[in-house]
Scaffold this motif. Structure first.
Motif, mmCIF file in Angstrom:
data_model
loop_
_atom_site.group_PDB
_atom_site.id
_atom_site.type_symbol
_atom_site.label_atom_id
_atom_site.label_comp_id
_atom_site.label_asym_id
_atom_site.label_seq_id
_atom_site.Cartn_x
_atom_site.Cartn_y
_atom_site.Cartn_z
ATOM 1 N N UNK A 134 0.817 -1.222 0.028
ATOM 2 C CA UNK A 134 -0.004 0.026 -0.092
ATOM 3 C C UNK A 134 1.105 1.291 0.122
ATOM 4 N N UNK A 135 0.478 2.447 -0.151
ATOM 5 C CA UNK A 135 1.034 3.509 -0.301
ATOM 6 C C UNK A 135 1.466 3.727 1.123
ATOM 7 N N UNK A 136 0.642 3.414 2.024
ATOM 8 C CA UNK A 136 0.847 3.862 3.377
ATOM 9 C C UNK A 136 1.881 3.061 3.876
ATOM 10 N N UNK A 137 2.267 1.800 3.622
ATOM 11 C CA UNK A 137 3.251 0.967 4.066
ATOM 12 C C UNK A 137 4.607 1.537 3.553
ATOM 13 N N UNK A 138 4.580 2.227 2.120
ATOM 14 C CA UNK A 138 5.767 2.718 1.533
ATOM 15 C C UNK A 138 6.248 4.033 2.315
ATOM 16 N N UNK A 139 5.229 4.982 2.420
ATOM 17 C CA UNK A 139 5.531 6.250 3.211
ATOM 18 C C UNK A 139 6.137 6.203 4.537
ATOM 19 N N UNK A 140 5.308 5.054 5.144
ATOM 20 C CA UNK A 140 5.843 5.012 6.565
ATOM 21 C C UNK A 140 7.181 4.354 6.820
ATOM 22 N N UNK A 141 7.215 3.408 6.082
ATOM 23 C CA UNK A 141 8.696 2.910 5.984
ATOM 24 C C UNK A 141 9.937 3.817 5.552
ATOM 25 N N UNK A 142 9.395 4.605 4.513
ATOM 26 C CA UNK A 142 10.509 5.680 3.977
ATOM 27 C C UNK A 142 10.430 7.011 4.957
ATOM 28 N N UNK A 143 9.754 6.919 5.899
ATOM 29 C CA UNK A 143 9.548 8.029 6.644
ATOM 30 C C UNK A 143 9.380 9.625 6.020
ATOM 31 N N UNK A 144 8.461 9.349 5.272
ATOM 32 C CA UNK A 144 8.036 10.505 4.287
ATOM 33 C C UNK A 144 6.622 10.812 4.661
ATOM 34 N N UNK A 145 6.088 12.227 4.630
ATOM 35 C CA UNK A 145 4.719 12.513 4.825
ATOM 36 C C UNK A 145 3.998 12.007 3.872
ATOM 37 N N UNK A 146 2.683 11.560 4.511
ATOM 38 C CA UNK A 146 1.822 10.981 3.491
ATOM 39 C C UNK A 146 1.367 11.752 2.152
ATOM 40 N N UNK A 147 1.116 13.080 2.433
ATOM 41 C CA UNK A 147 1.005 14.026 1.383
ATOM 42 C C UNK A 147 1.989 14.052 0.434
ATOM 43 N N UNK A 148 3.199 14.021 0.979
ATOM 44 C CA UNK A 148 4.286 14.297 0.076
ATOM 45 C C UNK A 148 4.721 13.038 -0.997
ATOM 46 N N UNK A 149 4.294 11.835 -0.135
ATOM 47 C CA UNK A 149 4.502 10.740 -0.884
ATOM 48 C C UNK A 149 3.579 10.692 -2.028
#
Length: 79
Positions: free
Chosen positions: A32-47
């Protein structure tokens, strides 16, 4: 030396292509997008903006995303 076009249409096209490559890699891994942006430590909106091709991604963000997806950052940049 080659000249660049006056407009930024080429830039928007490249941003969309990078976002498409990120999305394809993420979907192939069934993530999911969530799994990627959380693991990458990037804000949801930025991702989401990067993946949609609407944002000029910082190199640090691309490096983090590539690492999370287990690919080399150049795989995101290649046509």
């Amino acid at each position: 030396m080659p000249t660049l076009p006056d407009d930024d249409a080429w830039l928007l096209e490249e941003q969309r292509a990078i976002g498409d490559r990120i999305r394809v890699a993420r979907i192939r891994q069934n993530r999911t997008q969530e799994s990627v942006y959380l693991a990458a430590r990037i804000a949801r909106s930025a991702y989401q903006e990067i993946e949609a091709g609407r944002a000029e991604a910082r190199i640090g963000s691309l490096l983090r995303i590539a690492r999370v997806l287990g690919i080399h950052v150049t795989d995101l940049l290649r046509s």
